[in-house]
Design a protein around this motif. Structure first.
Motif, PDB file in Angstrom:
ATOM      1  N   SER A  57     -56.420-112.619  17.664  1.00 55.06           N
ATOM      2  CA  SER A  57     -57.121-112.868  18.680  1.00 55.06           C
ATOM      3  C   SER A  57     -56.484-113.548  19.792  1.00 55.06           C
ATOM      4  N   THR A 114     -62.422-117.236   8.026  1.00 56.62           N
ATOM      5  CA  THR A 114     -61.970-118.685   8.028  1.00 56.62           C
ATOM      6  C   THR A 114     -61.624-119.066   9.628  1.00 56.62           C
ATOM      7  N   HIS A 144     -65.952-117.809  24.044  1.00 55.23           N
ATOM      8  CA  HIS A 144     -66.982-118.824  23.533  1.00 55.23           C
ATOM      9  C   HIS A 144     -66.230-119.805  22.489  1.00 55.23           C
ATOM     10  N   ASP A 167     -65.575-118.304  14.698  1.00 62.80           N
ATOM     11  CA  ASP A 167     -66.922-117.451  14.513  1.00 62.80           C
ATOM     12  C   ASP A 167     -67.185-117.339  13.368  1.00 62.80           C
ATOM     13  N   ARG A 187     -56.858-114.380   3.627  1.00 57.60           N
ATOM     14  CA  ARG A 187     -55.467-114.109   3.609  1.00 57.60           C
ATOM     15  C   ARG A 187     -54.639-114.987   2.751  1.00 57.60           C
ATOM     16  N   TYR A 234     -53.652-106.971  23.566  1.00 52.55           N
ATOM     17  CA  TYR A 234     -54.860-107.279  22.720  1.00 52.55           C
ATOM     18  C   TYR A 234     -56.130-106.290  23.406  1.00 52.55           C
ATOM     19  N   MET A 270     -56.691-106.776   6.992  1.00 55.33           N
ATOM     20  CA  MET A 270     -56.987-105.822   7.971  1.00 55.33           C
ATOM     21  C   MET A 270     -55.950-104.590   7.932  1.00 55.33           C
ATOM     22  N   LEU A 314     -65.100-109.629  12.110  1.00 57.02           N
ATOM     23  CA  LEU A 314     -64.360-110.468  12.975  1.00 57.02           C
ATOM     24  C   LEU A 314     -62.947-110.872  13.005  1.00 57.02           C
ATOM     25  N   LYS A 352     -58.367-103.665  21.327  1.00 56.85           N
ATOM     26  CA  LYS A 352     -59.727-103.905  21.306  1.00 56.85           C
ATOM     27  C   LYS A 352     -60.723-102.845  21.794  1.00 56.85           C
TER      28      LYS A 352
HETATM   29  P1  NAP Z   1     -60.057-116.753  15.156  1.00 54.37           P
HETATM   30  O1  NAP Z   1     -60.500-118.014  15.236  1.00 54.37           O
HETATM   31  O2  NAP Z   1     -58.777-116.360  15.585  1.00 54.37           O
HETATM   32  O3  NAP Z   1     -60.507-116.055  13.642  1.00 54.37           O
HETATM   33  C1  NAP Z   1     -59.676-115.014  13.313  1.00 54.37           C
HETATM   34  C2  NAP Z   1     -59.783-114.475  12.131  1.00 54.37           C
HETATM   35  O4  NAP Z   1     -59.358-113.324  11.685  1.00 54.37           O
HETATM   36  C3  NAP Z   1     -59.268-115.468  11.024  1.00 54.37           C
HETATM   37  O5  NAP Z   1     -59.952-115.588  10.009  1.00 54.37           O
HETATM   38  C4  NAP Z   1     -58.027-114.834  10.708  1.00 54.37           C
HETATM   39  O6  NAP Z   1     -57.545-115.513   9.429  1.00 54.37           O
HETATM   40  C5  NAP Z   1     -58.406-113.510  10.656  1.00 54.37           C
HETATM   41  N1  NAP Z   1     -57.419-112.664  10.612  1.00 54.37           N
HETATM   42  C6  NAP Z   1     -56.406-112.367  11.534  1.00 54.37           C
HETATM   43  N2  NAP Z   1     -55.500-111.443  11.184  1.00 54.37           N
HETATM   44  C7  NAP Z   1     -55.960-110.798  10.159  1.00 54.37           C
HETATM   45  C8  NAP Z   1     -55.339-109.816   9.418  1.00 54.37           C
HETATM   46  N3  NAP Z   1     -54.328-109.017   9.655  1.00 54.37           N
HETATM   47  N4  NAP Z   1     -56.282-109.687   8.244  1.00 54.37           N
HETATM   48  C9  NAP Z   1     -57.433-110.184   7.797  1.00 54.37           C
HETATM   49  N5  NAP Z   1     -57.945-111.367   8.541  1.00 54.37           N
HETATM   50  C10 NAP Z   1     -57.067-111.401   9.637  1.00 54.37           C
HETATM   51  O7  NAP Z   1     -60.912-115.947  16.231  1.00 54.37           O
HETATM   52  P2  NAP Z   1     -62.408-116.132  16.723  1.00 54.37           P
HETATM   53  O8  NAP Z   1     -62.546-116.920  17.929  1.00 54.37           O
HETATM   54  O9  NAP Z   1     -63.255-116.739  15.526  1.00 54.37           O
HETATM   55  O10 NAP Z   1     -63.027-114.568  17.091  1.00 54.37           O
HETATM   56  C11 NAP Z   1     -63.425-113.861  16.120  1.00 54.37           C
HETATM   57  C12 NAP Z   1     -63.232-112.373  16.481  1.00 54.37           C
HETATM   58  O11 NAP Z   1     -64.184-112.331  17.709  1.00 54.37           O
HETATM   59  C13 NAP Z   1     -61.967-111.711  16.827  1.00 54.37           C
HETATM   60  O12 NAP Z   1     -61.922-110.507  16.445  1.00 54.37           O
HETATM   61  C14 NAP Z   1     -61.717-112.258  18.450  1.00 54.37           C
HETATM   62  O13 NAP Z   1     -60.917-111.181  18.732  1.00 54.37           O
HETATM   63  C15 NAP Z   1     -63.132-111.735  18.930  1.00 54.37           C
HETATM   64  N6  NAP Z   1     -63.532-112.331  20.090  1.00 54.37           N
HETATM   65  C16 NAP Z   1     -63.449-113.862  20.208  1.00 54.37           C
HETATM   66  C17 NAP Z   1     -63.913-114.201  21.397  1.00 54.37           C
HETATM   67  C18 NAP Z   1     -63.829-115.647  21.682  1.00 54.37           C
HETATM   68  O14 NAP Z   1     -63.888-116.229  22.815  1.00 54.37           O
HETATM   69  N7  NAP Z   1     -63.694-116.766  20.591  1.00 54.37           N
HETATM   70  C19 NAP Z   1     -64.386-113.681  22.417  1.00 54.37           C
HETATM   71  C20 NAP Z   1     -64.780-112.251  22.220  1.00 54.37           C
HETATM   72  C21 NAP Z   1     -64.200-111.654  21.003  1.00 54.37           C
HETATM   73  P3  NAP Z   1     -56.410-116.615   9.431  1.00 54.37           P
HETATM   74  O15 NAP Z   1     -57.683-118.206   9.343  1.00 54.37           O
HETATM   75  O16 NAP Z   1     -55.869-116.663   7.895  1.00 54.37           O
HETATM   76  O17 NAP Z   1     -55.504-116.553  10.516  1.00 54.37           O
END
Ligand code: NAP
Ligand code: F7E
Length: 363
Positions: A85, A11, A182, A14, A34, A152, A60, A81, A156
Motif C-alpha cells: 500500500s 493485520t 484515511h 483498515d 502472512r 501503485y 495475495m 484490503l 490499483k
Molecule cells: P496497510 O496498513 O498497509 O495494510 C495492508 C495489509 O495488506 C496488511 O495486512 C499486509 O500484511 C497485507 N499484505 C500486504 N502484502 C500482502 C500480500 N502479498 N499477501 C497478503 N497480504 C498482504 O494498508 P491500509 O492503510 O490498511 O489499506 C488497506 C487497503 O486500502 C490497501 O489495499 C490500500 O492499498 C487501500 N487504500 C488505503 C488508503 C489509506 O489511506 N489507508 C486509501 C485508499 C486505499 P502485513 O501486515 O503482513 O504487511
C-alpha cells in the motif's frame, strides 16, 4: 445465523478496524495473515482468542492458498484490503506491487468463481484516490477521469477495472470503494501523517532532534480510518453493486498537518524559506525542527487530491464529517505522546536490566 466475512489484509490499519466493526455486528470474521520471522499482529492482538475471529495464512501472490481458503470459509462477504500500500515503495518494487495489487484482485475474483460462490458472495475492493493521480478535475468524484501517477496507482487501476469486468461479465456483486487518504493511531509509521505525529511527540519528549519531510505543499483529503471502514460495509449492504468515492470533502497540505500536530504537542511552528530550503522553526526557541529532504520526493507525485463524497452521503447515508481534520490530528498526537512516554519507561527498564546483567545481579 450471522454472516461470515473474509478480510484479506486483516493485520493492516483498515483490516483491524473493519474486523472490530464486523465482530460487533455479530459476523463470523476470518482474516488472512502472512508468515513472517517476526510476528506483526499488534493491531489485532486484542481480537485474538475471540470465538468468532479466525486467522489463516495466505498470500495475495498464491492463488492456491486463496482458492483453498475461500472454498473452506465460503464467505458471504469478502473485503479485499491486502495490498502493497505504500506509493513510494511501489517505485522500488513495481513488479511485486503489480503482482499483489493488480493480479491479486483477479486471483480473489477467480477463486470466488471457482468455488461456485459467484451468486452468493459480495466482494469489496479497496480502491484508491491515487487513481486520479495527475488530477484532471478538482474535486474528484465517481465520474472524474483516472490518470494514475505511480506503479501503485497503475496496479490499483487494473484492480478497479477487473472488478467492474467481473460485475458486468458474470453479474457478480463486486464493487470498489475509491477511498481518499484515511489515517489513524494505527497508521503505518512511514506514511506522512503518522511520521509527523510520532516525530512531533518524540521531539517534545527530547527523543528526536528534527523531522525530515518531502513535499510540504502536497494536498490531501484526510479522513479517519475508523469512519471509513463503516462505509466499506455500507457499500456491500447496498441493494446493487456500485462504486463510491469516500472522502471528507476537505483538503489540507502536509505543512498544515505538521503545524497542527506540533501545536498539539505544545510547539508553535513558523515557516521560513521555500521549496527544498523551507524550514519549520520553533517560535519559542528559534530551533529548526522540520527540514525538507529530497530523499522523500517521488519520481511523480500526486499533489492535489480532494474528494467529493456527495454520492456516498446521498445514496448510503454516510457522514463524511463524523471526525473532523482537527479531531483526527488530535487523536493521533494523543496516542503517540502516550506511546513515546511508554517507550521512555521501557527504555529505563531495559537500561536497568543491562546494568543488572553487567553487575551479575541477574543471571
Ligand atoms: P496497510 O496498513 O498497509 O495494510 C495492508 C495489509 O495488506 C496488511 O495486512 C499486509 O500484511 C497485507 N499484505 C500486504 N502484502 C500482502 C500480500 N502479498 N499477501 C497478503 N497480504 C498482504 O494498508 P491500509 O492503510 O490498511 O489499506 C488497506 C487497503 O486500502 C490497501 O489495499 C490500500 O492499498 C487501500 N487504500 C488505503 C488508503 C489509506 O489511506 N489507508 C486509501 C485508499 C486505499 P502485513 O501486515 O503482513 O504487511
Ligand atoms: O503521502 C507527501 C507525499 O505516503 C502523502 C496510501 O495509503 O493514500 C496513501 O498514499 C503525501 C504525498 O500517502 C513525506 O509526497 C511529504 O504527496 O502519506 P503518504 P499517499 O502517497 O497519499 C492513498 C490514498 C493510498 O491509496 C495509499 O495506499 O505526502 N510527503 N513528505 C511524504 N510522504 C511520506 N510518506 N513521507 C514523507 O516524508
Amino acid at each position: 445465523m450471522g454472516k461470515t466475512a473474509l478480510i484479506t489484509g486483516v493485520t493492516g490499519q483498515d483490516g483491524s478496524f473493519l474486523a472490530e466493526f464486523l465482530l460487533e455486528k455479530g459476523y463470523d470474521v476470518h482474516g488472512t495473515i502472512r508468515r513472517s520471522s517476526v510476528d506483526f499482529r499488534e493491531r489485532i492482538a486484542h481480537l485474538e482468542g475471540k470465538p468468532n475471529f479466525h486467522l489463516h495464512y495466505s498470500d495475495m501472490t498464491d492463488s492456491m492458498s486463496l482458492v483453498a481458503l475461500i472454498g473452506r470459509v465460503r464467505p458471504d462477504e469478502i473485503y479485499n484490503l491486502a495490498a502493497q500500500s505504500h506509493v513510494q515503495v511501489s517505485f522500488d518494487s513495481p513488479e511485486y506491487t503489480a503482482d499483489v495489487d493488480a493480479v491479486g484482485v483477479l486471483r480473489v475474483l477467480e477463486a470466488v468463481r471457482q468455488c461456485g460462490l459467484e451468486s452468493t458472495c459480495r466482494i469489496y475492493q479497496a480502491s484508491t484516490s491515487e487513481l486520479y493521480g495527475k488530477v484532471e478535475e478538482v474535486p474528484q468524484n465517481e465520474n472524474t477521469p483516472f490518470h494514475p501517477y505511480s506503479p501503485y496507482a497503475v496496479a490499483k487501476q487494473y484492480g478497479f477495472w477487473i472488478v467492474k469486468e467481473y460485475r458486468e461479465a458474470y453479474n457478480m456483486f463486486c464493487c470498489s470503494g475509491i477511498l481518499f487518504n484515511h489515517e489513524s493511531e494505527r497508521r503505518g509509521e512511514t506514511f506522512v501523517t503518522r511520521k509527523i505525529t510520532l516525530a512531533a511527540s518524540r521531539i517534545r519528549h527530547g527523543k528526536q532532534d528534527k523531522l525530515y519531510l518531502g513535499n510540504l505543499s502536497s494536498l490531501r483529503d484526510w479522513g479517519y480510518a475508523r469512519d471509513y471502514v463503516e462505509c466499506m460495509w455500507m457499500i456491500l449492504q447496498h441493494e446493487k453493486p456500485e462504486d463510491f468515492v469516500i472522502a471528507t470533502g476537505e483538503q489540507h497540505s502536509v505543512r498544515e498537518f505538521c503545524q497542527l500536530a506540533f501545536h498539539y504537542v505544545g510547539i508553535e511552528l513558523e515557516w521560513q524559506g521555500e521549496g527544498a530550503d523551507e524550514k519549520g522553526i520553533d517560535k519559542a526557541t528559534g530551533r529548526v525542527l522540520v527540514e525538507v529532504s529530497p530523499d522523500f520526493y517521488r519520481p511523480t507525485d500526486v499533489v492535489n487530491l480532494w474528494g467529493d463524497p456527495s454520492k456516498a452521503k446521498r445514496v448510503l447515508g454516510w457522514n463524511p464529517q463524523k471526525t473532523t481534520f482537527d479531531q483526527l490530528v488530535k487523536i493521533m498526537v494523543q496516542h503517540d505522546m502516550a506511546k513515546v512516554a511508554v517507550e521512555n519507561a521501557g527504555d529505563a527498564i531495559r537500561i536497568n536490566l543491562a546494568e543488572y546483567l553487567e553487575k551479575g545481579i541477574v543471571k
